[in-house]
Design a protein around this motif. Structure first.
Motif, mmCIF file in Angstrom:
data_model
loop_
_atom_site.group_PDB
_atom_site.id
_atom_site.type_symbol
_atom_site.label_atom_id
_atom_site.label_comp_id
_atom_site.label_asym_id
_atom_site.label_seq_id
_atom_site.Cartn_x
_atom_site.Cartn_y
_atom_site.Cartn_z
ATOM 1 N N LYS A 241 -2.318 12.742 2.965
ATOM 2 C CA LYS A 241 -2.498 12.579 4.406
ATOM 3 C C LYS A 241 -3.702 11.716 4.750
ATOM 4 C CE LYS A 241 -0.209 16.887 5.810
ATOM 5 N NZ LYS A 241 0.336 17.169 4.469
ATOM 6 N N ASN A 242 -4.620 11.545 3.818
ATOM 7 C CA ASN A 242 -5.847 10.824 4.112
ATOM 8 C C ASN A 242 -6.033 9.545 3.320
ATOM 9 O OD1 ASN A 242 -6.831 12.949 5.893
ATOM 10 N ND2 ASN A 242 -7.258 14.132 4.035
ATOM 11 N N ASP A 243 -5.381 9.428 2.185
ATOM 12 C CA ASP A 243 -5.664 8.327 1.268
ATOM 13 C C ASP A 243 -4.455 7.427 1.068
ATOM 14 O OD1 ASP A 243 -8.347 9.188 0.620
ATOM 15 O OD2 ASP A 243 -7.422 10.802 -0.536
ATOM 16 N N SER A 244 -4.719 6.147 1.024
ATOM 17 C CA SER A 244 -3.720 5.157 0.639
ATOM 18 C C SER A 244 -4.395 4.164 -0.291
ATOM 19 C CB SER A 244 -3.160 4.428 1.864
ATOM 20 O OG SER A 244 -4.172 3.641 2.485
ATOM 21 N N LEU A 245 -3.598 3.461 -1.077
ATOM 22 C CA LEU A 245 -4.184 2.497 -1.999
ATOM 23 C C LEU A 245 -3.169 1.457 -2.398
ATOM 24 C CD1 LEU A 245 -2.822 3.690 -4.805
ATOM 25 C CD2 LEU A 245 -4.813 5.148 -4.806
ATOM 26 N N THR A 246 -3.685 0.325 -2.888
ATOM 27 C CA THR A 246 -2.843 -0.744 -3.422
ATOM 28 C C THR A 246 -2.720 -0.570 -4.929
ATOM 29 O OG1 THR A 246 -4.690 -2.242 -3.856
ATOM 30 C CG2 THR A 246 -3.738 -2.279 -1.631
ATOM 31 N N MET A 247 -1.797 -1.306 -5.523
ATOM 32 C CA MET A 247 -1.671 -1.251 -6.971
ATOM 33 C C MET A 247 -2.892 -1.853 -7.651
ATOM 34 S SD MET A 247 1.115 0.381 -7.539
ATOM 35 C CE MET A 247 0.596 1.298 -6.080
ATOM 36 N N ARG B 141 0.855 -1.187 0.000
ATOM 37 C CA ARG B 141 0.000 0.000 0.000
ATOM 38 C C ARG B 141 0.893 1.240 0.000
ATOM 39 N NH1 ARG B 141 -5.269 0.928 0.968
ATOM 40 N NH2 ARG B 141 -5.567 -1.317 1.193
ATOM 41 N N ILE B 142 0.538 2.231 -0.836
ATOM 42 C CA ILE B 142 1.233 3.512 -0.837
ATOM 43 C C ILE B 142 0.306 4.578 -0.264
ATOM 44 C CG2 ILE B 142 2.715 2.913 -2.783
ATOM 45 C CD1 ILE B 142 0.916 4.619 -4.576
#
Length: 820
Positions: free
Chosen positions: A247-253, A242-243
């Motif tokens: 400041k609020n959002d993260s996601l996987t590829m 996960r990147i």
């Protein structure tokens, strides 16, 4: 040529051992050597790695400075483990790994390697495995790499394929750089390193929103390199990484799957994640068959990430291979291992074996564009390889002078009248998808699809065949039997209609803006005076109509040229289309002054922007920032102030910038009238930032030019920062340049909160394009002017039969280009 070693470790585990298949080959060749071996059971190696990992993790927790890019910046560990513990654990793991790789059952594999290479050769050693535990091991410590200083290790999936790349051509490296959540770390050094790259254009997304990132990845012009700096985290051996993009959002590829797939199809060759624990990011990327990825296999100290990027960029951009650059940069990290133990362990390559390693020079001069040309089949049938933008069309064109390809007929006469019951099917003929026309008399091959030139738009040869064949069936059943050319949704097209002299009723495929639609249709069917009931050809702008029934029947005269008022009619386009045109052609201008502008001409890689003179009226001083034009994709382009050209007494100026990327050029028109609906697009100064605005209104007054050229007033809302904005008409053409406020209420606008513009800010003034066209500056630019005459019937605008369909264009769409 580089040598490639593949160690395939597909079957097994540390408890039972691994079966190994060794392959050796050179670039572009099939394997010259293949043998099998076995790595014996070694459960201790997992324990040794876990001990090292614990010591390394404890060290990460002990460094409380701006040092680590691990996960979301949160509570750090507090148990302190001395660097000596990490070094000791490293030595144990390294010794265990080499003992394992020198085992008796694996010796035949290693001996074959030693026989096949010499130390001067560059060797890529690819460990092919899905087991992330194997990927976490420090394979670069294998003593094999001591013998071969030009060898480097990479990992790959066991299943892979080469991605079909869309057409493109560019001479600068295009980089999309995502600067994500930077809490407690310093990624500005990463940015500076990328900014100084030679022959590269980099777009920076600083803590972007999800929709902004998606939009950039879907960019039609594509990217060569995707770069990420910030916090990231792998969530265990079986979970995706996960990147943290802001400041609020993260996601996987996986959550970027479709956007990344499109980027890869459009030429993305390398992804670099200069962030922590990146092996978990690779799995999803490998499923998309990305060519190369560079990640950090463990948590990475901030300084280590910066040092690696610095060394890698210098080596790679100087001409060294990707593998040599990674090895050099990785080994140079040893100089800081007294402070950051095992820093040289961290960078690792993940490689798609179906792809050749990318080079910096190769990225600068890559080309996958197909140049228009005509080739010929043995029986003299037209094989269209690009002239109409459809590539590899074999058409059964004009029977009598030209014969169809392998005609299959149940009737002995080619002159039979075609049955009205015609169907079109997509078949595979001689290995190629082919559109075939079938009636009671038999079958004729019409279009053979063989090129990948339009795969960029998602259309493989098979899909193009299916799409156009289905369209031909649908429109033919509805009465469409003539193929002609026209304009639909503001784009040139080859289309179908039901009557000679009428406009398009159904789209077959779109053409590029610079293509001559009439010449394209003539070339497509090899038409000449003999095949057309009127002529001569190419001496008028009258449209051609080709009768499908006549072609299927084998008649010689199959086309008719019709002159009438069809080409003089034009329909207004929908507001959302004008918004799209405006967004792609309008630009931001910053420097000593600030404002907006619009691209009005392109000459090779040079673009010309029309704006208000007062936007660039003050020359930059020695300490001032230079003037910069920022295009819709966020890329800034510097301009040379000495090249700014001003239009005499008019408040207008022309700026120049250069770019290898392809940008849309706005159409301009001198036509203007009171009551005309108009639209203004530009950027306002919003709390030290720029905010895009699109404002609809109409012209409410035309007057004599004032001393600066202002003579057209409109009801559209504008505000400071929109000077130089283009004023579009209902055909998407620029008819004026905005530059002068007309309401004192402008001063009451809250530039801190930046509310939406309202009509109370209307009554503004612009300079008509027709005024600008009378200047020597306009004459020197050789501008393309749209002088189409439109009846100014604003309550009930005249409809153009050429522009009725809402069908989205296929094969070519705005943004596609042979060069970027």
């Amino acid at each position: 040529m580089g040598k490639i070693v593949v160690l395939h470790l597909a079957d097994g585990n540390f408890e039972d051992g691994f079966r190994v298949i060794l392959q050796i080959r050179e670039d572009g060749n099939i394997p010259s050597t293949q043998i099998t071996g076995k790595l014996p059971p070694c459960p201790e190696i997992e324990k040794d790695y876990s001990s090292w990992k614990l010591a390394y993790g404890s060290l990460a927790g002990s460094l409380r400075r701006l040092d680590w890019r691990l996960g979301a910046p949160a509570n750090q560990l507090t148990n302190i483990s001395p660097r000596m513990d990490v070094q000791k654990a490293m030595q144990v793991l390294s010794k265990r790994l080499n003992t394992w790789l020198n085992s008796e059952s694996f010796r035949p594999v290693k001996e074959k390697l030693l026989q096949k290479f010499n130390p001067s050769e560059e060797i890529r050693v690819i460990i092919q495995t899905e087991d992330i535990r194997l990927r976490r091991l420090p394979w670069h410590l294998w003593d094999f790499f001591e013998y071969y200083p030009k060898a480097e290790v990479a990992f790959s999936a066991t299943g892979y394929q080469k991605t079909e790349i869309s057409a493109f051509s560019r001479k600068q490296v295009s980089i999309l750089a995502i600067l994500g959540n930077s809490a407690d770390i310093d990624i500005q050094k990463d940015r500076k390193l990328l900014e100084n790259l030679p022959k590269a254009e980099t777009r920076f997304l600083v803590e972007p929103l999800l929709r902004e990132l998606y939009s950039c990845l879907w960019d039609d012009q594509g990217w060569d390199i995707l770069f990420f700096a910030g916090h990231s985290l792998s969530q265990g051996n079986s979970k995706p990484g996960r990147i943290y993009i802001n400041k609020n959002d993260s996601l996987t590829m996986g959550e970027l799957k479709y956007a990344l797939r499109k980027s890869i199809e459009r030429g993305l060759k390398l992804a670099i994640f200069n962030s922590c624990d990146g092996l978990g990011l690779v799995r999803d990327l490998e499923e998309l068959h990305i060519p190369q990825v560079i990640v950090m296999r463990e948590p990475v100290p901030d300084r280590v990430a910066q040092e690696f990027l610095n060394h890698f960029i210098k080596a790679f951009s100087s001409g060294k291979s990707l593998y040599a650059s990674v090895r050099e940069a990785r080994e140079k990290l040893q100089s800081i291992e007294d402070e950051f133990p095992c820093a040289s362990w961290l960078p690792v390559i993940c490689q798609n074996p179906a792809e050749e390693p990318v080079t910096w020079q190769g990225l600068q001069h890559r080309s996958r564009a197909v140049s228009p040309k005509m080739t010929w089949a043995k029986n003299k049938l037209p094989l269209l390889a690009g002239a109409v933008g459809v590539a590899s069309l074999l058409l059964a064109a004009v029977v009598g002078r030209y014969n169809v390809v392998n005609p299959v007929r149940t009737s002995p006469s080619d002159s039979d009248t075609a049955s009205s019951k015609v169907t079109f099917t997509c078949k595979t003929v001689s290995g190629a998808p082919t559109t075939v026309a079938k009636n009671a008399q038999g079958e004729r091959q019409l279009i053979r699809w063989g090129s990948n030139v339009f795969s960029q738009a998602g259309y493989t040869p098979q899909k193009r065949c299916q799409e156009v064949t289905e369209r031909m069936n649908r429109y033919f059943k509805q009465g469409g039997q003539y193929i002609t050319h026209g304009v639909m949704k503001n784009q040139k097209v080859i289309c179908i209609t039901d009557r000679v002299g009428e406009g398009c009723t159904g789209l077959l495929y779109t053409l590029k803006p610079d293509q001559d639609a009439k010449a394209t249709l003539e070339d497509l069917f090899q038409l000449n005076n003999r095949n057309v009931s009127s002529g001569p050809l190419r001496e008028s702008s009258c449209p051609i109509y080709v009768n499908l029934n006549d072609i299927i029947a084998g008649k010689e005269v199959v086309a008719k040229e019709v002159c009438g008022d069809r080409t003089e009619k034009t329909r207004d386009i929908e507001e959302n289309e004008i918004r799209q045109i405006a967004k792609q052609t309008a630009v931001i201008i910053t420097g000593r002054g600030s404002g907006s502008g619009v691209i009005v001409r392109r000459d090779g890689n040079t673009y010309y922007v029309l704006t208000s003179k007062h936007v660039v009226g003050i020359a930059p001083g020695a300490i001032d920032d230079p003037y910069v034009v920022q295009t819709y994709d966020g890329i800034p382009h510097k301009i040379t102030y000495e090249k700014v050209r001003k239009a005499g007494h008019l408040d207008l100026a022309i700026l120049e910038f250069s770019s290898q990327r392809s940008y849309e050029v706005a159409k301009i028109s001198p036509e203007i009238a009171e009551g005309m609906p108009v639209y203004i697009a530009g950027w306002i100064d919003c709390n030290s930032d720029r905010k895009y605005q699109f404002s609809a209104g109409q012209i409410d007054q035309l007057s004599a030019d004032d001393e600066e050229g202002y003579s057209v007033r409109y009801t559209n809302s504008t505000i400071t920062g929109m000077s130089g904005s283009p004023v579009f008409d209902r055909l998407g053409r620029v008819v004026a340049i905005h530059g002068k406020p007309g309401s004192e209420k402008q001063n009451q606008y809250d530039f801190e909160k930046c509310p939406s513009l309202s009509q109370t800010l209307g009554g503004n003034w612009g300079i008509p394009i027709k005024t600008f066209l009378n200047t020597p500056l306009a004459s020197s630019l050789e501008l393309e002017i749209d002088r189409s005459k439109v009846k100014l019937n604003f309550s009930a605008p005249e409809i153009d039969e050429n522009n009725q369909s809402n069908t989205p264009p296929i094969f070519w769409s705005p943004g596609d280009s042979d060069s970027r």
